[in-house]
Design a protein around this motif. Structure first.
Motif, mmCIF file in Angstrom:
data_model
loop_
_atom_site.group_PDB
_atom_site.id
_atom_site.type_symbol
_atom_site.label_atom_id
_atom_site.label_comp_id
_atom_site.label_asym_id
_atom_site.label_seq_id
_atom_site.Cartn_x
_atom_site.Cartn_y
_atom_site.Cartn_z
ATOM 1 N N LEU A 1 -3.449 5.205 -0.680
ATOM 2 C CA LEU A 1 -4.349 5.755 0.563
ATOM 3 C C LEU A 1 -5.018 7.099 0.292
ATOM 4 C CD1 LEU A 1 -2.303 4.609 3.976
ATOM 5 C CD2 LEU A 1 -4.774 4.170 3.177
ATOM 6 N N VAL B 1 0.808 -1.163 0.063
ATOM 7 C CA VAL B 1 0.108 -0.017 0.049
ATOM 8 C C VAL B 1 0.786 1.111 0.181
ATOM 9 C CG1 VAL B 1 -1.710 1.213 1.175
ATOM 10 C CG2 VAL B 1 -2.029 -1.180 1.211
ATOM 11 N N ILE C 1 -3.395 8.285 8.114
ATOM 12 C CA ILE C 1 -4.879 7.954 8.319
ATOM 13 C C ILE C 1 -5.421 8.837 9.624
ATOM 14 C CG2 ILE C 1 -6.436 6.142 9.369
ATOM 15 C CD1 ILE C 1 -4.422 3.821 8.337
ATOM 16 N N VAL D 1 -9.637 2.184 8.982
ATOM 17 C CA VAL D 1 -8.637 1.779 7.662
ATOM 18 C C VAL D 1 -8.133 0.319 8.471
ATOM 19 C CG1 VAL D 1 -6.782 1.671 6.225
ATOM 20 C CG2 VAL D 1 -8.138 3.792 6.901
ATOM 21 N N VAL E 1 1.937 5.638 7.775
ATOM 22 C CA VAL E 1 0.721 5.370 7.186
ATOM 23 C C VAL E 1 -0.231 5.503 8.559
ATOM 24 C CG1 VAL E 1 -0.811 3.192 6.962
ATOM 25 C CG2 VAL E 1 1.437 3.335 5.857
ATOM 26 N N LEU F 1 -9.144 7.918 1.216
ATOM 27 C CA LEU F 1 -9.220 8.887 2.629
ATOM 28 C C LEU F 1 -9.968 9.685 2.327
ATOM 29 C CD1 LEU F 1 -5.778 8.376 4.196
ATOM 30 C CD2 LEU F 1 -8.009 6.963 4.763
#
Length: 410
Positions: free
Chosen positions: A161, A156, A194, A172, A190, A165
């Motif tokens: 992402l 990923v 998020i 997630v 990450v 998002l």
């Protein structure tokens, strides 16, 4: 220069973790066991600890053993696991049920932390349990799943992402290490991305716990789940773990509200009130032999040190990649794992022609890998049990198979 067998033997003699191999029951050993990332070997101390539970604690103590220590096992062993390899302070981790059950609870609980948001993000290439449970929870809560399709080796990316998002994202779910290729995500980066979108992240640590140093508290992780029968060597079907960051404990609610998660489990009251601690993530009566097996295996990781384990994992995977390049790539195989050690977990995956038949021939030669459809042979390198000579021998046998010196299974 390609590693020779003599080089491998010399590395084993100099290996600071070599003595830990004697901590495990070996029995009628195969030529090489490279599937510890699916099921680890049994530690001798686990057999001793579980026998004590059955013969003395249960056999002699009977029901009194609950008051003599069994009641606190889920939290106590959870804290020890958290300290040994999760980078998490006490009071945030418990040992309970299976990974699937814990993941189901964690997804529901995480969605509840972001009421009003109606999307869950996950990858369409993740382990089946993760995908199935995301769909199940989304359906039950009337939510939409936004699927990512990461490259098997790259994993990923931040751009992928960013594309999904939004203010609608509640949760997630990501695997820290991809079960196929071993690609390792940057948990800190990450998680930060998020959180910047206002969402909650759940980390699947099944292929991380016990082989990679983690820092759940430091990176601000929200929830995490993982199994204990891979690099933690707690045995087939051993209880899993679930982590909830302390800042969420007062608000987290999970759907399997068994009596062990209630505030006063022995009150036998008319209505449910969740325990305010990490016990809120429990459900049914603790499986004592299984949790004791986890405790025994975690003690090995604590003694060896997770940093030393990671150092050997990097060395093993580096030599594995080099041998694959030298011996298998000329026959059409490729390395389907990241080549940079910092982006790779504890296993190396190779792809190639007739991979299923090659894997079967490896099994016939008593070299035990792990096959994943359609054409992936995973070589799991468990630092506490895998020697450098074992790795060399396994790939030498595989070389003979692909060169035709050993017959392929039909």
């Amino acid at each position: 220069m390609t590693l020779t067998y003599d080089d491998a033997v010399a590395m084993d003699l100099a290996d600071p973790l070599a003595a830990f191999r004697d901590e495990f029951l070996r029995g009628d050993d195969p030529v090489a066991y490279l599937d510890g990332n699916s099921l680890g070997r049994p530690p001798r101390r686990t057999l001793e600890r579980v026998e004590d539970v059955l013969r003395r604690q249960w056999g002699e103590g009977l029901i009194r053993s609950w008051e003599d220590g069994w009641l606190e096992l889920p939290e106590q062993v959870g804290d020890r696991l958290a300290a040994a390899c999760l980078g998490a302070a006490a009071g945030q981790t418990v040992i309970a049920e299976s990974t699937s059950v814990n993941l189901y609870k964690a997804i529901h609980a995480a969605c509840g932390l972001r009421e009003g948001r109606d999307e869950i993000v996950a990858t369409d290439a993740d382990f089946p349990t993760d995908r199935f449970l995301v769909e199940s929870v989304a359906g039950a809560r009337g939510m939409t799943v936004r699927w990512l399709s990461p490259d098997v080796v790259e994993g990923v990316t931040a751009d992928q992402l960013a594309a999904v998002l939004s203010e609608r994202t509640a949760v997630v779910l990501l695997s820290h290490v991809d079960y196929r290729s071993g690609v390792l995500l940057d948990m800190a980066a990450v998680t930060e991305q998020i959180h910047a979108a206002g969402a909650v992240v759940i980390w699947d640590l099944c292929h991380s716990a016990g082989v990679i140093p983690l820092a759940l508290d430091a990176v601000g992780a929200d929830l995490a789940v993982g199994c204990t029968y891979k690099y933690l060597n707690a045995g087939p079907g051993a209880p899993a773990f679930v982590y909830v960051a302390e800042r969420h404990l007062s608000a987290v609610r999970q759907p399997i509200t068994g009596w062990w998660s209630s505030k006063d489990r022995f009150a036998m009251g008319p209505s449910y009130e969740a325990d305010p601690s990490i016990r809120a993530m429990l459900s049914g009566t603790a499986y004592v032999p299984g949790i004791v097996a986890v405790d025994a295996s975690v003690s090995l990781v604590a003694e060896a040190g997770i940093d030393a384990i990671r150092e050997k994992a990097v060395a093993l995977t580096e030599h594995c990649v080099a041998l694959v390049d030298a011996w298998l790539v000329p026959h059409g195989f490729t390395v389907a794992s990241p080549r940079e050690p910092a982006r790779r977990g504890g296993h190396v995956t190779v792809q190639g022609p007739r991979a299923r038949e090659v894997a079967d021939a490896m099994y016939a030669a008593k070299v035990i890998p792990d096959f994943r459809n359609p054409d992936m042979i995973r070589l799991g390198l468990s630092p506490l049990t895998t020697s450098y000579a074992e790795l060399w021998t396994a790939l030498d046998v595989t070389r003979q198979i692909v060169e035709g010196d050993r017959q392929l299974s039909v």
